[in-house]
Design a protein around this motif. Sequence first.
Motif, PDB file in Angstrom:
ATOM      1  N   GLU A 141       2.388 -11.331  -3.510  1.00  0.00           N
ATOM      2  CA  GLU A 141       3.426 -11.962  -2.346  1.00  0.00           C
ATOM      3  C   GLU A 141       3.639 -11.243  -1.038  1.00  0.00           C
ATOM      4  O   GLU A 141       3.293 -10.031  -1.045  1.00  0.00           O
ATOM      5  CB  GLU A 141       4.615 -11.967  -2.978  1.00  0.00           C
ATOM      6  CG  GLU A 141       5.014 -12.641  -4.178  1.00  0.00           C
ATOM      7  CD  GLU A 141       5.196 -14.208  -3.907  1.00  0.00           C
ATOM      8  OE1 GLU A 141       5.569 -14.613  -3.065  1.00  0.00           O
ATOM      9  OE2 GLU A 141       4.758 -14.800  -4.986  1.00  0.00           O
ATOM     10  N   TRP A 142       3.752 -12.070   0.003  1.00  0.00           N
ATOM     11  CA  TRP A 142       4.388 -11.579   1.442  1.00  0.00           C
ATOM     12  C   TRP A 142       5.850 -10.977   1.222  1.00  0.00           C
ATOM     13  O   TRP A 142       6.587 -11.721   0.676  1.00  0.00           O
ATOM     14  CB  TRP A 142       4.336 -12.816   2.242  1.00  0.00           C
ATOM     15  CG  TRP A 142       2.804 -13.171   2.459  1.00  0.00           C
ATOM     16  CD1 TRP A 142       2.290 -14.422   2.091  1.00  0.00           C
ATOM     17  CD2 TRP A 142       1.870 -12.551   3.263  1.00  0.00           C
ATOM     18  NE1 TRP A 142       1.251 -14.696   2.421  1.00  0.00           N
ATOM     19  CE2 TRP A 142       0.932 -13.671   3.325  1.00  0.00           C
ATOM     20  CE3 TRP A 142       1.660 -11.576   4.036  1.00  0.00           C
ATOM     21  CZ2 TRP A 142      -0.374 -13.355   3.887  1.00  0.00           C
ATOM     22  CZ3 TRP A 142       0.603 -11.157   4.629  1.00  0.00           C
ATOM     23  CH2 TRP A 142      -0.674 -12.196   4.673  1.00  0.00           C
ATOM     24  N   PRO A 143       6.294  -9.999   1.785  1.00  0.00           N
ATOM     25  CA  PRO A 143       5.471  -9.232   2.867  1.00  0.00           C
ATOM     26  C   PRO A 143       4.938  -7.880   1.839  1.00  0.00           C
ATOM     27  O   PRO A 143       4.641  -7.163   2.581  1.00  0.00           O
ATOM     28  CB  PRO A 143       6.755  -8.842   3.662  1.00  0.00           C
ATOM     29  CG  PRO A 143       7.829  -8.666   2.789  1.00  0.00           C
ATOM     30  CD  PRO A 143       7.619  -9.703   1.890  1.00  0.00           C
ATOM     31  N   PHE A 144       4.792  -7.929   0.823  1.00  0.00           N
ATOM     32  CA  PHE A 144       4.593  -6.794  -0.122  1.00  0.00           C
ATOM     33  C   PHE A 144       3.001  -6.301   0.450  1.00  0.00           C
ATOM     34  O   PHE A 144       2.675  -5.124   0.533  1.00  0.00           O
ATOM     35  CB  PHE A 144       4.621  -6.866  -1.480  1.00  0.00           C
ATOM     36  CG  PHE A 144       4.195  -5.639  -2.085  1.00  0.00           C
ATOM     37  CD1 PHE A 144       5.125  -4.716  -2.352  1.00  0.00           C
ATOM     38  CD2 PHE A 144       3.017  -5.554  -2.625  1.00  0.00           C
ATOM     39  CE1 PHE A 144       4.764  -3.678  -3.083  1.00  0.00           C
ATOM     40  CE2 PHE A 144       2.650  -4.393  -3.267  1.00  0.00           C
ATOM     41  CZ  PHE A 144       3.588  -3.236  -3.639  1.00  0.00           C
ATOM     42  N   ARG A 145       2.206  -7.499   0.655  1.00  0.00           N
ATOM     43  CA  ARG A 145       0.753  -7.308   0.747  1.00  0.00           C
ATOM     44  C   ARG A 145       0.460  -6.765   2.197  1.00  0.00           C
ATOM     45  O   ARG A 145      -0.558  -6.132   2.203  1.00  0.00           O
ATOM     46  CB  ARG A 145       0.065  -8.573   0.545  1.00  0.00           C
ATOM     47  CG  ARG A 145       0.068  -9.797   1.577  1.00  0.00           C
ATOM     48  CD  ARG A 145      -0.440 -10.877   1.478  1.00  0.00           C
ATOM     49  NE  ARG A 145      -2.007 -10.520   1.382  1.00  0.00           N
ATOM     50  CZ  ARG A 145      -2.765 -10.631   0.380  1.00  0.00           C
ATOM     51  NH1 ARG A 145      -2.460 -10.913  -0.756  1.00  0.00           N
ATOM     52  NH2 ARG A 145      -4.016 -10.430   0.389  1.00  0.00           N
ATOM     53  N   ASN A 146       1.483  -6.483   3.102  1.00  0.00           N
ATOM     54  CA  ASN A 146       1.220  -6.030   4.481  1.00  0.00           C
ATOM     55  C   ASN A 146       0.928  -4.535   4.056  1.00  0.00           C
ATOM     56  O   ASN A 146       1.862  -3.975   3.276  1.00  0.00           O
ATOM     57  CB  ASN A 146       2.512  -5.977   5.298  1.00  0.00           C
ATOM     58  CG  ASN A 146       2.667  -7.619   5.593  1.00  0.00           C
ATOM     59  OD1 ASN A 146       1.695  -8.418   5.629  1.00  0.00           O
ATOM     60  ND2 ASN A 146       3.883  -8.017   6.283  1.00  0.00           N
ATOM     61  N   THR A 147       0.317  -3.743   4.925  1.00  0.00           N
ATOM     62  CA  THR A 147       0.146  -2.559   4.828  1.00  0.00           C
ATOM     63  C   THR A 147       1.080  -1.624   5.041  1.00  0.00           C
ATOM     64  O   THR A 147       2.231  -1.737   6.112  1.00  0.00           O
ATOM     65  CB  THR A 147      -1.214  -1.858   5.744  1.00  0.00           C
ATOM     66  OG1 THR A 147      -2.319  -2.747   5.465  1.00  0.00           O
ATOM     67  CG2 THR A 147      -1.409  -0.368   5.445  1.00  0.00           C
ATOM     68  N   HIS A 148       1.535  -1.095   4.174  1.00  0.00           N
ATOM     69  CA  HIS A 148       2.851   0.158   4.070  1.00  0.00           C
ATOM     70  C   HIS A 148       2.545   1.306   3.123  1.00  0.00           C
ATOM     71  O   HIS A 148       1.585   1.437   2.363  1.00  0.00           O
ATOM     72  CB  HIS A 148       3.973  -0.601   3.773  1.00  0.00           C
ATOM     73  CG  HIS A 148       4.161  -1.183   2.488  1.00  0.00           C
ATOM     74  ND1 HIS A 148       3.551  -2.403   2.066  1.00  0.00           N
ATOM     75  CD2 HIS A 148       4.957  -0.761   1.330  1.00  0.00           C
ATOM     76  CE1 HIS A 148       4.055  -2.775   0.672  1.00  0.00           C
ATOM     77  NE2 HIS A 148       4.733  -1.667   0.379  1.00  0.00           N
ATOM     78  N   ASP A 149       3.443   2.092   3.015  1.00  0.00           N
ATOM     79  CA  ASP A 149       3.378   3.585   2.536  1.00  0.00           C
ATOM     80  C   ASP A 149       4.175   3.144   0.966  1.00  0.00           C
ATOM     81  O   ASP A 149       5.489   2.865   1.116  1.00  0.00           O
ATOM     82  CB  ASP A 149       3.833   4.842   3.037  1.00  0.00           C
ATOM     83  CG  ASP A 149       3.544   5.951   2.310  1.00  0.00           C
ATOM     84  OD1 ASP A 149       2.378   6.041   1.765  1.00  0.00           O
ATOM     85  OD2 ASP A 149       4.344   6.782   2.354  1.00  0.00           O
ATOM     86  N   ILE A 150       3.635   3.532  -0.066  1.00  0.00           N
ATOM     87  CA  ILE A 150       4.487   3.583  -1.442  1.00  0.00           C
ATOM     88  C   ILE A 150       4.804   4.927  -1.829  1.00  0.00           C
ATOM     89  O   ILE A 150       3.981   5.836  -1.781  1.00  0.00           O
ATOM     90  CB  ILE A 150       3.570   2.979  -2.555  1.00  0.00           C
ATOM     91  CG1 ILE A 150       3.272   1.671  -2.056  1.00  0.00           C
ATOM     92  CG2 ILE A 150       4.253   2.961  -3.922  1.00  0.00           C
ATOM     93  CD1 ILE A 150       4.290   0.526  -2.177  1.00  0.00           C
ATOM     94  N   THR A 151       6.019   5.154  -2.096  1.00  0.00           N
ATOM     95  CA  THR A 151       6.523   6.652  -2.653  1.00  0.00           C
ATOM     96  C   THR A 151       6.905   6.407  -4.127  1.00  0.00           C
ATOM     97  O   THR A 151       7.380   5.458  -4.467  1.00  0.00           O
ATOM     98  CB  THR A 151       7.426   7.126  -1.774  1.00  0.00           C
ATOM     99  OG1 THR A 151       8.797   6.272  -1.786  1.00  0.00           O
ATOM    100  CG2 THR A 151       6.994   7.575  -0.149  1.00  0.00           C
ATOM    101  N   GLY A 152       6.512   7.577  -4.849  1.00  0.00           N
ATOM    102  CA  GLY A 152       7.108   7.799  -6.162  1.00  0.00           C
ATOM    103  C   GLY A 152       6.003   7.521  -7.147  1.00  0.00           C
ATOM    104  O   GLY A 152       4.616   7.455  -6.798  1.00  0.00           O
ATOM    105  N   GLU A 153       6.374   7.569  -8.417  1.00  0.00           N
ATOM    106  CA  GLU A 153       5.082   7.516  -9.530  1.00  0.00           C
ATOM    107  C   GLU A 153       4.753   6.171  -9.814  1.00  0.00           C
ATOM    108  O   GLU A 153       3.890   5.776 -10.574  1.00  0.00           O
ATOM    109  CB  GLU A 153       5.875   8.238 -10.825  1.00  0.00           C
ATOM    110  CG  GLU A 153       6.078   9.623 -10.666  1.00  0.00           C
ATOM    111  CD  GLU A 153       6.638  10.458 -11.715  1.00  0.00           C
ATOM    112  OE1 GLU A 153       6.666   9.590 -12.869  1.00  0.00           O
ATOM    113  OE2 GLU A 153       6.794  11.508 -11.725  1.00  0.00           O
TER     114      GLU A 153
END
Length: 193
Positions: free
Chosen positions: A68-80
């Motif tokens: 889904e948009w906007p999740f697929r936009n390049t961004h940084d994920i933090t956590g496990e």
Amino acid sequence: VGEHVYSQVLVDDVTGNGRMDLVVATMNGHVQVYGTERRAHPLRSWSSETQGGNGFVARENYMGIYAEWPFRNTHDITGEAFMLPFEIVDARRGVSTRKYVVEVSYGLGSAVKQEVFGSPGKYVLEVPSPRQRQRTVVTLRMTTAEGLKFTDHFTLSFNMHFFRTLKYVLLAPLAIMYLTMVFVKKMHADLPF
């Protein structure tokens, strides 16, 4: 184009502006990108000569899987782990058994998460993050009961910007100590001797 082109023209949102782009590779080794006004959608893109393991297959508004948009936009994920929202699209008629095996993998690696779904629709998977800091391609792969395969690819980074919070962890004790010293000094200045 002005040059000979013997390869297939690829279509995807290369520039990240939410519009479809045409990518043309010429015989002289030049790669040219032409922007269009058509709104981008993962099931509308044609990012390789063959799509998944099926070769040429209709996808938009018919069948496929996409993040889904906007999740697929390049961004940084933090956590496990992180929550991956996606949609299974299947507009086929007369199908008695609907079974969709969905896998998530990083780069060319094996699946880090696999789950089976019984109907098209919007879902969310909890996916474990890679153990090391990295920027990688996330592959969302779906296989139907008939063996048809569909994929979606997008880029994410994992724990690359953890130092942004680290600076506050380091600066907070110093700031508290400084404020305490200023307060104590002011208290001593106000005391009569």
